[in-house]
Design a protein around this motif. Structure first.
Motif, short mmCIF file in Angstrom:
data_model
loop_
_atom_site.label_atom_id
_atom_site.label_comp_id
_atom_site.label_asym_id
_atom_site.label_seq_id
_atom_site.Cartn_x
_atom_site.Cartn_y
_atom_site.Cartn_z
N LEU A 123 48.69 29.78 -25.71
CA LEU A 123 48.01 30.35 -26.55
C LEU A 123 46.54 29.56 -26.86
CD1 LEU A 123 50.82 31.51 -29.12
CD2 LEU A 123 49.41 32.96 -27.84
N ALA A 124 46.71 28.34 -26.97
CA ALA A 124 45.53 27.56 -27.33
C ALA A 124 44.26 27.88 -26.40
CB ALA A 124 45.83 26.20 -27.47
N ASN A 125 44.78 27.90 -25.01
CA ASN A 125 43.88 27.94 -23.74
C ASN A 125 43.42 29.75 -24.02
OD1 ASN A 125 43.61 25.58 -22.58
ND2 ASN A 125 45.69 26.05 -21.62
N THR A 126 43.86 30.57 -24.55
CA THR A 126 43.41 31.91 -24.89
C THR A 126 42.12 31.97 -25.86
OG1 THR A 126 44.65 32.78 -26.54
CG2 THR A 126 45.49 32.78 -24.38
N LEU A 127 42.25 30.49 -26.53
CA LEU A 127 41.13 30.64 -27.84
C LEU A 127 39.87 29.93 -27.29
CD1 LEU A 127 43.53 30.12 -30.56
CD2 LEU A 127 42.54 32.32 -29.76
N THR A 128 40.10 29.02 -26.35
CA THR A 128 38.98 28.14 -25.94
C THR A 128 38.40 28.31 -24.20
OG1 THR A 128 38.18 25.85 -25.57
CG2 THR A 128 40.62 26.43 -25.28
N MET A 150 45.10 23.44 -32.84
CA MET A 150 45.68 23.46 -34.30
C MET A 150 45.88 24.76 -34.48
SD MET A 150 46.47 20.61 -35.05
CE MET A 150 46.97 21.16 -36.62
N THR A 151 45.16 25.78 -34.10
CA THR A 151 45.32 27.20 -34.46
C THR A 151 46.52 27.74 -33.96
OG1 THR A 151 42.89 27.80 -34.49
CG2 THR A 151 44.55 29.70 -34.21
N ALA A 152 46.84 27.49 -32.46
CA ALA A 152 48.19 27.87 -31.91
C ALA A 152 49.46 27.31 -32.55
CB ALA A 152 47.86 27.55 -30.37
N ASP A 153 49.05 25.78 -33.03
CA ASP A 153 50.25 25.04 -33.45
C ASP A 153 50.47 25.68 -34.78
OD1 ASP A 153 51.88 22.38 -33.62
OD2 ASP A 153 50.43 22.43 -35.48
N GLU A 169 32.95 29.75 -37.82
CA GLU A 169 32.19 30.69 -36.99
C GLU A 169 31.77 29.91 -35.98
OE1 GLU A 169 30.42 31.20 -41.21
OE2 GLU A 169 32.41 31.00 -40.44
N ASN A 170 31.29 28.83 -36.12
CA ASN A 170 30.27 27.88 -35.07
C ASN A 170 31.45 26.78 -34.68
OD1 ASN A 170 27.95 29.25 -35.59
ND2 ASN A 170 27.87 28.12 -37.56
N ALA A 171 32.82 27.09 -34.69
CA ALA A 171 33.77 26.15 -34.14
C ALA A 171 34.07 26.03 -32.84
CB ALA A 171 35.05 26.16 -34.98
N GLY A 172 33.10 26.66 -32.31
CA GLY A 172 33.79 26.62 -30.57
C GLY A 172 34.81 27.43 -30.08
N ILE A 173 35.32 28.26 -30.76
CA ILE A 173 36.83 28.96 -30.49
C ILE A 173 36.67 30.36 -30.59
CG2 ILE A 173 38.08 27.18 -31.11
CD1 ILE A 173 39.04 28.65 -33.51
#
Length: 254
Positions: A123-128, A150-153, A169-173
């Motif tokens: 899931l984390a890899n779908t966000l970055t 951390m979002t996925a966790d 919004e500027n967090a790179g995800i």
């Protein structure tokens, strides 16, 4: 976790000690609530009140109820019973351990199995746009990778039913996907934002002015349509950023 969990904010006072126009707001599981207002208006203070499960004991005198009741003292202070998780723009790991070891440790602490580790990483890899491996050390992860992890966790392993997000919004995800992931897992998501896409993704948004909640706006069908159109542009910009970061040539616009 209570399937019917609700979180209620009982209004307090603004910076001048005047009662807030919004006296009460109830939020339900799976709901995204935005917090908007000018810089310095008190948006993060509202987030802090929720995180602390304030009981009239903060400068705003707000009270937070869980399922219509005041939380007991142990719920407020015991990290094992923590109802609120927080995700901020400034987030970096300090522990010198691998992603796999960290997630396994967190799963054990929550009484959950190690099989969740792969799902969190997937899931984390779908966000970055920067792939995360189970063997990566936490300390080498970029800010975007850290926040994606951390979002996925929080979505998969954390028992906290309420997630507070402060200006990602500027967090790179991929911010839209992050909010949809968390709300889809039944979390109450409260997001402080200046970003029109995130604000209009919310079902309702709290307007803060001079430290007080002055209005609650329900997102209209017209605003949802605007959100969809802005999101298309936003996704294109994110794709463009990734192309440039990889050192690739940007194709000319048609």
């Amino acid at each position: 976790m209570n399937d019917e969990l609700t979180l209620t904010i009982l209004g307090g006072v603004d910076k001048d000690g005047v009662p807030e126009p919004v006296s009460s707001l109830e939020m339900c599981k799976g709901e995204i609530i935005g917090i908007v207002g000018p810089t310095g208006s008190g948006k993060s203070t509202l987030i802090d009140d929720i995180e602390q499960l304030a009981q009239g004991d903060t400068p705003t005198a707000r009270t937070i109820l869980i399922n219509g009741n005041r939380p007991d003292a142990l719920t407020r202070v015991d990290p094992r019973r923590k109802l609120v998780a927080q995700l901020s723009q400034k987030m970096h790991f300090l522990a010198d351990m691998t992603v796999r070891d960290f997630l396994q440790m967190h799963a054990r602490s929550r009484g959950k199995g190690p099989e969740l580790v792969d799902r969190v990483i997937e899931l984390a890899n779908t966000l970055t746009g920067e792939p995360i491996s189970a063997d990566h050390y936490l300390t080498v992860l970029s800010g975007g990778q850290s926040r994606s992890l951390m979002t996925a966790d929080i979505a998969v392993i954390s028992d906290s039913p309420v997630v507070l997000i402060d200006e990602i919004e500027n967090a790179g995800i991929k911010k839209q996907e992050a909010l949809q992931l968390l709300s889809g897992e039944g979390k109450i998501v409260v997001v402080v934002t200046h970003d029109p896409v995130l604000a209009l993704m919310a079902s309702r948004r709290i307007v803060i002015r001079n430290g007080g909640m002055v209005d609650i706006i329900t997102t209209s069908m017209g605003e949802q349509d605007v959100c969809g159109r802005i999101a298309e542009v936003d996704n294109w910009l994110m794709s463009l950023r990734e192309t440039i970061r990889k050192g690739e040539v940007v194709e000319e616009l048609a």
